[in-house]
Motif scaffolding. Sequence first.
Motif, PDB file in Angstrom:
ATOM      1  N   HIS A  15      90.316 -31.507  15.692  1.00  0.00           N
ATOM      2  CA  HIS A  15      91.194 -30.812  14.757  1.00  0.00           C
ATOM      3  C   HIS A  15      90.343 -29.911  13.880  1.00  0.00           C
TER       4      HIS A  15
ATOM      5  N   SER B  46     100.426 -20.436  18.151  1.00  0.00           N
ATOM      6  CA  SER B  46      99.067 -20.658  18.670  1.00  0.00           C
ATOM      7  C   SER B  46      98.099 -19.534  18.308  1.00  0.00           C
TER       8      SER B  46
ATOM      9  N   THR C   1      98.854 -24.826  -0.269  1.00  0.00           N
ATOM     10  CA  THR C   1      98.006 -25.733  -1.054  1.00  0.00           C
ATOM     11  C   THR C   1      97.525 -25.035  -2.328  1.00  0.00           C
TER      12      THR C   1
ATOM     13  N   ILE D 120      99.297 -29.578  -9.306  1.00  0.00           N
ATOM     14  CA  ILE D 120      99.628 -30.715  -8.432  1.00  0.00           C
ATOM     15  C   ILE D 120      98.552 -30.756  -7.353  1.00  0.00           C
TER      16      ILE D 120
ATOM     17  N   THR E  72     105.760 -35.192   6.665  1.00  0.00           N
ATOM     18  CA  THR E  72     105.931 -35.911   7.924  1.00  0.00           C
ATOM     19  C   THR E  72     105.828 -34.903   9.054  1.00  0.00           C
ATOM     20  N   ALA E  73     105.471 -35.368  10.230  1.00  0.00           N
ATOM     21  CA  ALA E  73     105.434 -34.497  11.401  1.00  0.00           C
ATOM     22  C   ALA E  73     105.611 -35.336  12.653  1.00  0.00           C
TER      23      ALA E  73
END
Length: 359
Positions: free
Chosen positions: A2, A117, A129, A137, A143-144
Motif C-alpha cells: 500500500h 486507477s 485530511t 480535528i 468504513t470500506a
Amino acid sequence: THKFWETQPVGQFKDIGDTSLPEGPIEPATPLSEVKQEPYNLPSVYEWTTCDMASDDICSEVYNLLRNNYVEDDENMFRFNYSKEFLSGVPARIRVRDEVVKMAEINFLCVHKKLRSKRLAPVMIKEVTRRVHLENIWQAAYTAGVVLPTPITTCQYWHRSLNPKKLIDVGFSRLGARMTMSRTIKLYKLPEAPVTPGFRKMELLDVPAVTRLLRNYLSQFGVATDFDENDVEHWLLPREDVVDSYLVESPETHDVTDFCSFYTLPSTILGNPNYTTLKAAYSYYNVATQTSFLQLMNDALIVSKHKGFDVFNALDVMHNESFLKELKFGPGDGQLHYYLYNYRLRSALKPSELGLVLL
Ligand code: YNC
Ligand code: MG
C-alpha cells in the motif's frame, strides 16, 4: 503493498500483534499555523471546488456523481443511491475505551469511473485530511469494503427478505433448495402490525429519554458513538426517507424502555428491464431493556415492511448477532471493514464490541 497507506498515520500491518505500541493518537496534533495552508496539487486541468451543499444545483451534481459512480456490489448488479439528505458532514465524537475523541466521519469518497486507477484517491484523502486538520480535528473514522491498513474490526452484513419475490426476480437472492416461490413468500411473511404494547414512532419530546437509553447501552462497547441530545436529534429523529426511529413507551409508567431505528438507502438495480430500485432499510441503533430484543427487532421488520422496503439489512455489530438467525436474516457475501485514522488500538475488536454504525 500500500504505497499510499504505508505513509499515513494508521495502524500498519507489520505492527499487528506488537503490544508494546501505545494505544491512542499515532501523531500528535500540531499548531494550526503549521498545517499546510494551500491545497494539494491536482493534475493539470483539474481544480478543487468546495461544494456548497445548500445550493440545489451543486447538491444535484454531487448526488448524480454518486448515483452513477459510487459503491457497487462485487457482481455490479446494484449501486448505492444515497438521497441528497445524506450528503452533508458534521463532526462526531467517538469514544475509544475511556477517551472521547472528536473525529471526522469520512464517507462518499468517489472518483468518476473514467478516472479510476490514476492515484487521484490519495490526493483527495490528503486534501480532506488537511481540511479536517484546519478544523482542529486530528482523528477520523471510516468504513470500506476493501482491506486497508488496518481494520479495527471486520463486520458482515446480514439480509432479511421483506419482499422475497422481487429480491429473487432482481437477482439479490435466490430461491433456496427445495423451496417454491409460494413457500418462500410464506416463510418471510410478517404480522400486520407491531405486537409490543406502547410501540410508537419517536418524537422530538423523546430526545432526552432516547439519549439516556442510548448512552447507557453504548457505554459497554470498546469503540462507540458518544451521542448527546443534539446528536440524537440530528441522527435519529425520524425524517421521511432518511431515518426511522421507534420506541416502546411503557403503558404503565410512560418510561421509554426500548428503541430501534433504521436508515433508508436504496440501490439502483443495474440492467434489469422490470425494476429500477431496490428499497433497503439498514439497521442503525437499537436498545432493548424491557422488551425482548427479538420481539423489538421483529416489530422493526414489521414497520419497515409496511413502509415498502424490500429488504432489511443489519451488521453483526453490538448485540445484533442475538436476533439475526432467529429473525431469518441470511449472511451476505460482502464484508465491511472499520478504520480509525491517526488512532491506534492495541488489538482488533470483535464486531460485537463495536457500538458504531456509519451511514
Ligand atoms: C477506500 N475505499 O488502497 P494504496 S468508502 C481508502 N478507502 O492506496 P486510485 C482507498 N483508500 O493501497 P481509484 C479506498 N479504495 O496504494 C482505494 N483506496 O496505499 C486506496 N470507487 O488510488 C488504495 N468509494 O486513485 C490505493 O484508486 C489508492 O481510482 C489507489 O479510487 C479509489 O467513502 C475510489 O468504493 C474508492 O470511487 C475513490 O475506486 C474509487 O480506484 C471509487 O488509483 C467506487 O487508494 C466508490 C467507492 C469508497 C467508499 C469511503 C470511506 C473513504 C475513507 C478514505 C480515508 C479517509 C482517511 C481519513 C481522512 C481524515 C483524516 C483526519 C484527520
Ligand atoms: Mg484515480
